[in-house]
Design a protein around this motif. Structure first.
Motif, PDB file in Angstrom:
ATOM      1  N   LEU A   1     -68.055   1.754 -11.413  1.00 35.62           N
ATOM      2  CA  LEU A   1     -67.995   2.690 -10.057  1.00 35.62           C
ATOM      3  C   LEU A   1     -66.470   2.853  -9.708  1.00 35.62           C
ATOM      4  CD1 LEU A   1     -70.672   0.811  -7.704  1.00 35.62           C
ATOM      5  CD2 LEU A   1     -70.728   2.973  -9.310  1.00 35.62           C
ATOM      6  N   GLN A   2     -66.123   3.605  -8.868  1.00 35.09           N
ATOM      7  CA  GLN A   2     -64.934   3.907  -8.299  1.00 35.09           C
ATOM      8  C   GLN A   2     -64.326   2.750  -7.491  1.00 35.09           C
ATOM      9  OE1 GLN A   2     -65.046   7.857  -6.684  1.00 35.09           O
ATOM     10  NE2 GLN A   2     -63.470   7.202  -5.249  1.00 35.09           N
ATOM     11  N   GLY A   3     -62.980   2.397  -7.677  1.00 35.66           N
ATOM     12  CA  GLY A   3     -62.257   1.127  -7.025  1.00 35.66           C
ATOM     13  C   GLY A   3     -62.779  -0.091  -7.860  1.00 35.66           C
ATOM     14  N   SER A   4     -63.479  -0.171  -9.045  1.00 30.57           N
ATOM     15  CA  SER A   4     -63.825  -1.293  -9.799  1.00 30.57           C
ATOM     16  C   SER A   4     -62.569  -1.895 -10.377  1.00 30.57           C
ATOM     17  CB  SER A   4     -65.071  -1.202 -10.569  1.00 30.57           C
ATOM     18  OG  SER A   4     -64.657  -0.249 -11.645  1.00 30.57           O
ATOM     19  N   GLY A   5     -61.637  -1.084 -10.939  1.00 31.55           N
ATOM     20  CA  GLY A   5     -60.410  -1.106 -11.604  1.00 31.55           C
ATOM     21  C   GLY A   5     -60.634  -0.747 -12.949  1.00 31.55           C
ATOM     22  N   LYS A   6     -61.362   0.410 -13.213  1.00 36.20           N
ATOM     23  CA  LYS A   6     -61.611   0.829 -14.446  1.00 36.20           C
ATOM     24  C   LYS A   6     -60.430   1.407 -15.199  1.00 36.20           C
ATOM     25  CE  LYS A   6     -64.324   4.331 -14.089  1.00 36.20           C
ATOM     26  NZ  LYS A   6     -63.128   5.462 -13.987  1.00 36.20           N
ATOM     27  N   THR A   7     -59.680   2.500 -14.355  1.00 37.56           N
ATOM     28  CA  THR A   7     -58.560   3.036 -15.156  1.00 37.56           C
ATOM     29  C   THR A   7     -57.624   2.175 -15.244  1.00 37.56           C
ATOM     30  OG1 THR A   7     -58.994   4.819 -13.907  1.00 37.56           O
ATOM     31  CG2 THR A   7     -56.725   4.924 -14.627  1.00 37.56           C
ATOM     32  N   THR A   8     -57.326   0.936 -14.354  1.00 38.62           N
ATOM     33  CA  THR A   8     -56.360   0.031 -14.552  1.00 38.62           C
ATOM     34  C   THR A   8     -56.673  -0.786 -15.867  1.00 38.62           C
ATOM     35  OG1 THR A   8     -56.045  -0.207 -12.157  1.00 38.62           O
ATOM     36  CG2 THR A   8     -55.075  -1.903 -13.634  1.00 38.62           C
ATOM     37  N   HIS A   9     -58.033  -1.067 -16.194  1.00 36.66           N
ATOM     38  CA  HIS A   9     -58.348  -1.797 -17.413  1.00 36.66           C
ATOM     39  C   HIS A   9     -58.361  -1.012 -18.655  1.00 36.66           C
ATOM     40  CE1 HIS A   9     -58.906  -4.720 -14.453  1.00 36.66           C
ATOM     41  NE2 HIS A   9     -58.840  -5.691 -15.204  1.00 36.66           N
TER      42      HIS A   9
ATOM     43  N   ARG B   1     -61.407  14.159  -9.900  1.00 36.93           N
ATOM     44  CA  ARG B   1     -60.196  13.712  -9.202  1.00 36.93           C
ATOM     45  C   ARG B   1     -59.034  14.006  -9.990  1.00 36.93           C
ATOM     46  NH1 ARG B   1     -59.841   8.433  -7.248  1.00 36.93           N
ATOM     47  NH2 ARG B   1     -60.557   7.832  -9.510  1.00 36.93           N
TER      48      ARG B   1
ATOM     49  N   THR C   1     -63.420  -7.912 -12.978  1.00 37.11           N
ATOM     50  CA  THR C   1     -61.915  -7.659 -12.487  1.00 37.11           C
ATOM     51  C   THR C   1     -61.827  -8.388 -11.155  1.00 37.11           C
ATOM     52  OG1 THR C   1     -62.524  -5.756 -11.112  1.00 37.11           O
ATOM     53  CG2 THR C   1     -61.895  -5.397 -13.304  1.00 37.11           C
ATOM     54  N   LYS C   2     -60.368  -8.759 -10.556  1.00 41.39           N
ATOM     55  CA  LYS C   2     -60.073  -9.112  -9.441  1.00 41.39           C
ATOM     56  C   LYS C   2     -60.844 -10.780  -9.332  1.00 41.39           C
ATOM     57  CE  LYS C   2     -60.591  -4.465  -7.940  1.00 41.39           C
ATOM     58  NZ  LYS C   2     -60.755  -3.494  -6.627  1.00 41.39           N
TER      59      LYS C   2
ATOM     60  N   ASP D   1     -58.429 -12.894  -9.534  1.00 43.71           N
ATOM     61  CA  ASP D   1     -57.324 -13.449  -8.850  1.00 43.71           C
ATOM     62  C   ASP D   1     -57.550 -13.720  -7.419  1.00 43.71           C
ATOM     63  OD1 ASP D   1     -57.062 -10.635  -9.492  1.00 43.71           O
ATOM     64  OD2 ASP D   1     -55.398 -10.613  -8.238  1.00 43.71           O
TER      65      ASP D   1
ATOM     66  N   GLY E   1     -55.272  -9.784 -12.158  1.00 43.80           N
ATOM     67  CA  GLY E   1     -54.153  -9.157 -11.223  1.00 43.80           C
ATOM     68  C   GLY E   1     -54.056  -7.696 -11.444  1.00 43.80           C
ATOM     69  N   GLU E   2     -53.110  -7.220 -10.674  1.00 46.71           N
ATOM     70  CA  GLU E   2     -52.811  -5.618 -10.707  1.00 46.71           C
ATOM     71  C   GLU E   2     -51.928  -5.544 -12.017  1.00 46.71           C
ATOM     72  OE1 GLU E   2     -52.977  -3.251  -6.927  1.00 46.71           O
ATOM     73  OE2 GLU E   2     -52.090  -5.429  -6.330  1.00 46.71           O
TER      74      GLU E   2
HETATM   75  P1  GDP Z   1     -61.204   2.725 -10.745  1.00 47.89           P
HETATM   76  O1  GDP Z   1     -61.290   3.744  -9.428  1.00 47.89           O
HETATM   77  O2  GDP Z   1     -62.281   1.967 -11.220  1.00 47.89           O
HETATM   78  O3  GDP Z   1     -60.303   3.419 -11.712  1.00 47.89           O
HETATM   79  O4  GDP Z   1     -60.186   1.612 -10.238  1.00 47.89           O
HETATM   80  P2  GDP Z   1     -58.525   1.408 -10.487  1.00 47.89           P
HETATM   81  O5  GDP Z   1     -58.151   1.245 -11.927  1.00 47.89           O
HETATM   82  O6  GDP Z   1     -57.638   2.556  -9.720  1.00 47.89           O
HETATM   83  O7  GDP Z   1     -58.427   0.055  -9.450  1.00 47.89           O
HETATM   84  C1  GDP Z   1     -58.434  -0.047  -7.989  1.00 47.89           C
HETATM   85  C2  GDP Z   1     -57.594  -0.912  -7.355  1.00 47.89           C
HETATM   86  O8  GDP Z   1     -57.832  -2.292  -7.744  1.00 47.89           O
HETATM   87  C3  GDP Z   1     -56.078  -0.745  -7.816  1.00 47.89           C
HETATM   88  O9  GDP Z   1     -55.322  -0.961  -6.718  1.00 47.89           O
HETATM   89  C4  GDP Z   1     -55.768  -1.783  -8.941  1.00 47.89           C
HETATM   90  O10 GDP Z   1     -54.372  -2.098  -8.926  1.00 47.89           O
HETATM   91  C5  GDP Z   1     -56.666  -2.870  -8.409  1.00 47.89           C
HETATM   92  N1  GDP Z   1     -57.122  -3.908  -9.460  1.00 47.89           N
HETATM   93  C6  GDP Z   1     -57.450  -3.567 -10.649  1.00 47.89           C
HETATM   94  N2  GDP Z   1     -57.778  -4.410 -11.333  1.00 47.89           N
HETATM   95  C7  GDP Z   1     -57.306  -5.619 -10.637  1.00 47.89           C
HETATM   96  C8  GDP Z   1     -57.249  -6.915 -10.678  1.00 47.89           C
HETATM   97  O11 GDP Z   1     -57.789  -7.586 -11.873  1.00 47.89           O
HETATM   98  N3  GDP Z   1     -56.804  -7.829  -9.765  1.00 47.89           N
HETATM   99  C9  GDP Z   1     -56.597  -7.340  -8.597  1.00 47.89           C
HETATM  100  N4  GDP Z   1     -56.049  -8.067  -7.645  1.00 47.89           N
HETATM  101  N5  GDP Z   1     -56.595  -5.971  -8.383  1.00 47.89           N
HETATM  102  C10 GDP Z   1     -56.943  -5.127  -9.517  1.00 47.89           C
END
Ligand code: GDP
Length: 295
Positions: free
Chosen positions: A109-117, A141, A247-248, A250, A275-276
């Motif tokens: 889902l959006q905001g889960s951290g997908k792109t970051t991961h 988007r 994710t998250k 931390d 972490g981010e």
């Molecule tokens: P997406 O919408 O699923 O692609 O989510 P994003 O990758 O954009 O991440 C959403 C937010 O969560 C961003 O502000 C990231 O920096 C934050 N984030 C992602 N992974 C982690 C994590 O493991 N720990 C923390 N604290 N923040 C995270």
């Protein structure tokens, strides 16, 4: 810190237990009632909690505990063993294909951290000698494509994008480009939504059927507790995921997702995000997590 409440409560329960010396069956029952409450307060799934308590109780009322000179230690060990088993016992690695490239489909889902991961995994595997290619299949988007390009650059991994085209076609073309360039690991960043919905599932199913990913990794936010587990169940029912990235961790997550997701879906947590920063990714080891929770 993650699991703090659960750790504190379990430690308090075990401290009282240690002070008691020899244990009777009724003492174990009382302790397990407290453990049960601590798990439920940490947002562990109700049925998972019930089964866990039953499994620990069954072993703990055995003669080797009741007649032991250090019964409390024995009970704590059983709790730790069962907690490790609950989370899948072993670390489960990502499977690499003999036929290149290996395709990882990331969803969530959006905001889960997908792109970051996606970027964290690219960095992780690049450091192990792989040649990853990140692919922008989240076409709804424009900011999502840009975000993938930014993190791709940060980890020094190329990003394939075709703007707001058809995600299935983008995935197919990306795999062709990977073959041409010798990229051996394709990581697909798919679209996310705020909630699980039919349109999203259909799109993900089409991508899955067209490209035949070797792994489908679902990214879920540990902070959302039981919601994360329900999301994992819904995705798994439709897509037959191969693993979860939690994710998250931390943050001050209570522990419900970490302890329930494997038991509810049958699918392993493969990595955790802590972490981010793009190096804040850890392979998931159930025994280490249990040690962390039990302090
Ligand atoms: P997406 O919408 O699923 O692609 O989510 P994003 O990758 O954009 O991440 C959403 C937010 O969560 C961003 O502000 C990231 O920096 C934050 N984030 C992602 N992974 C982690 C994590 O493991 N720990 C923390 N604290 N923040 C995270």
């Amino acid at each position: 810190m993650a699991f703090e409440g659960l750790s504190d409560k379990l430690n308090a329960v075990f401290k009282r237990l240690k002070a008691r010396g020899k244990l009777k069956e009724s003492d174990i029952k009382e302790v397990m009632r407290e453990v049960r409450l601590a798990l439920l307060e940490a947002d562990v799934n109700y049925k998972v909690t019930k089964d866990f308590v039953a499994a620990v109780s069954e072993r703990a009322v055995g003669s080797e505990v009741l007649e032991s000179l250090t019964p409390a230690q024995q009970v704590i060990k059983i709790v730790k063993d069962e907690m490790t088993a609950l989370m899948g016992s072993e670390n489960v690695r990502v499977r690499f294909s003999n036929r290149l490239p290996t395709i990882l489909m990331m969803c969530g889902l959006q905001g889960s951290g997908k792109t970051t991961h996606c970027a964290k995994l690219a960095k992780y595997f690049k450091s192990q000698g792989k040649r990853p290619l990140l692919v922008a299949c989240d076409v709804y988007r424009p900011a999502a494509i840009k975000q993938l390009q930014v993190v791709g650059e940060q980890v020094g991994v190329p990003v394939f994008e075709m703007g707001q085209g058809d995600p299935v076609e983008i995935a197919r073309r990306a795999i062709m480009r990977a073959k041409d360039h010798g990229d051996d690991l394709v990581i697909l960043d798919t679209a996310g939504r705020l909630h699980v919905d039919e349109q999203l599932m259909e799109e993900l199913t089409r991508i899955k059927e067209t490209v035949g990913p070797h792994e489908i990794l679902l990214v879920v936010d540990a902070m959302t507790g039981q919601d994360a587990v329900n999301v994992a169940k819904a995705f798994d029912e439709r897509l037959d995921i191969s693993g979860v990235i939690l994710t998250k961790l931390d943050g001050d997550t209570r522990g419900g997702a970490a302890l329930s997701v494997r038991a509810v879906t049958g699918k392993p947590i493969k990595f955790v995000g802590v972490g981010e920063r793009l190096d804040q990714l850890e392979a998931f080891y159930p025994d280490r997590m249990a040690s962390r929770i039990l302090g």
